[in-house]
Write a protein that holds these residues in place. Sequence first.
Motif, PDB file in Angstrom:
ATOM      1  N   MET A 209     -10.586   8.116  -4.780  1.00 25.33           N
ATOM      2  CA  MET A 209      -9.922   8.448  -3.591  1.00 25.33           C
ATOM      3  C   MET A 209     -10.414   9.694  -2.658  1.00 25.33           C
ATOM      4  O   MET A 209     -11.035  10.624  -3.248  1.00 25.33           O
TER       5      MET A 209
ATOM      6  N   PHE B 112      -9.324  -4.135  -2.100  1.00 22.82           N
ATOM      7  CA  PHE B 112      -8.586  -3.171  -2.600  1.00 22.82           C
ATOM      8  C   PHE B 112      -7.284  -3.842  -3.429  1.00 22.82           C
ATOM      9  O   PHE B 112      -7.001  -3.462  -4.738  1.00 22.82           O
TER      10      PHE B 112
ATOM     11  N   ASP C 204      -8.305  -1.298   4.192  1.00 22.71           N
ATOM     12  CA  ASP C 204      -8.569  -1.091   2.687  1.00 22.71           C
ATOM     13  C   ASP C 204      -8.414   0.365   2.493  1.00 22.71           C
ATOM     14  O   ASP C 204      -8.044   0.888   1.515  1.00 22.71           O
TER      15      ASP C 204
ATOM     16  N   ARG D 140      -5.889   2.999   0.364  1.00 21.22           N
ATOM     17  CA  ARG D 140      -6.663   3.646  -0.936  1.00 21.22           C
ATOM     18  C   ARG D 140      -6.778   5.106  -0.845  1.00 21.22           C
ATOM     19  O   ARG D 140      -6.334   5.834  -1.730  1.00 21.22           O
ATOM     20  N   ASP D 141      -7.261   5.338   0.268  1.00 18.82           N
ATOM     21  CA  ASP D 141      -7.457   6.736   0.549  1.00 18.82           C
ATOM     22  C   ASP D 141      -6.250   7.893   0.898  1.00 18.82           C
ATOM     23  O   ASP D 141      -5.367   7.379   1.587  1.00 18.82           O
TER      24      ASP D 141
ATOM     25  N   LYS E  69       1.833   0.218   2.533  1.00 24.31           N
ATOM     26  CA  LYS E  69       1.114   1.279   1.389  1.00 24.31           C
ATOM     27  C   LYS E  69       2.369   1.859   0.410  1.00 24.31           C
ATOM     28  O   LYS E  69       2.324   2.283  -0.517  1.00 24.31           O
TER      29      LYS E  69
ATOM     30  N   VAL F 143      -4.259  -0.765  -8.602  1.00 23.49           N
ATOM     31  CA  VAL F 143      -4.277  -0.722  -7.326  1.00 23.49           C
ATOM     32  C   VAL F 143      -3.307   0.899  -7.206  1.00 23.49           C
ATOM     33  O   VAL F 143      -2.055   0.797  -7.262  1.00 23.49           O
TER      34      VAL F 143
ATOM     35  N   VAL G 183      -2.653   3.927  -4.476  1.00 21.16           N
ATOM     36  CA  VAL G 183      -2.855   4.242  -3.185  1.00 21.16           C
ATOM     37  C   VAL G 183      -2.794   5.933  -3.078  1.00 21.16           C
ATOM     38  O   VAL G 183      -2.254   6.612  -3.715  1.00 21.16           O
TER      39      VAL G 183
END
Length: 285
Positions: free
Chosen positions: A1, A172, A190, A194-195, A218, A229, A231
Motif C-alpha cells: 500500500m 485489484f 484500483d 488499495r492505497d 471500499k 484484497v 484495502v
Amino acid sequence: MNHILLVGNGPNYFSGNCSWENAVRATAKRLRLSNQTEQLIGEPLPLVYETLVSRYPAQERETKAELAQQMHALRPNEVHAELMRLGWPTVLTTNYDYNLELSSGQHFRAQNLASESTYSVFRRRRSPMCSVWHIHGELDGPRTMLLGLHQYAGYVQKLRQYFTTKSNGSPFVFGGRDWERDDNRHSWADLFLRDHVHIVGFGFDYAETGLWWLLSYKQRLRHLKKKGVLVGSTTFYHLGNWRRDRRLQMMEALGVNVRLIGLKSWPPTQDDWRAVVRQLKAVAQ
C-alpha cells in the motif's frame, strides 16, 4: 500500500474565479438561460447543469469546448506547487486543468491505460517522477469533463461494471500479478481502494456519486475480508471549524478519517493550506 493524494478544486481558488457555480453560469449564458438558472444556484450543480443541456443536447459538445477554452487561462499557484513538492508518486485530481503538472516543473505526457472518449477511469498523465490521474476528465478532451447528472450516472455504472465483471475487470479485486508495476491495465479506482488516500481541497458534495460509491465499496471490501484484497485507509482534510456536519459524519460512518484544520476566517488562506501541507509531509516521513 502506498500513500496517494486526491486534490479537489480548492487550490484553484488562488488562480481565479473557477467555482462549479461559475462553470454552470457560463453554460447558462451560452444557452441564453441565465435568468432561469440563477434561481437554481445552490441546488446540486450536476442536476442544475442537466436542466440546461437537456434542453439543447446538440450544443453540449460545443458548450464543453468553450468552457475548456476559458479554463485554459487558469495558471498554477504556490499551493499547487507545494502539493507537488511533496513528491508523492500518485496524484488523483477532480480538476480538468493541468495546474498541478505545470507547477511541478516536470514534463508530463498522456499515458492512458485504455482508450476513453467520455469517461476517465484509465486517464492519466505521467512524468518520470509522478502520475496524475484526471478522474473527472481534462481540458484536452472536453467531452470527458464530468459536469451533468447524465454523465455522473454513466460513470458510476462504468465503475460498478469494472468491479463486478471479471472479464476486463479490476485487477485489484479479481487478482492480477504486479498489475501496477508492469503497467498493465488498471484504473485510478484500483489505487483508490488499495492505497492510503489523502483528500484535500475537495468539498465532497453529495452530488459526487462516483466517489461516494467508491467510499462505500471500499468499506464493504474492508469488512468482507476477501482473500488477497486488502484495502487502505482514507483521510479527509477538512478546512473549517465545524465538525458537526452530517456529511463528515457520513464519511466517518464509511470508514473515513476526518482531520479538522481550524480556520481564523473564511475562505482559507495560503497559510491555512500550508498547515495542510505540513500534515501531509508528516505522513510521508
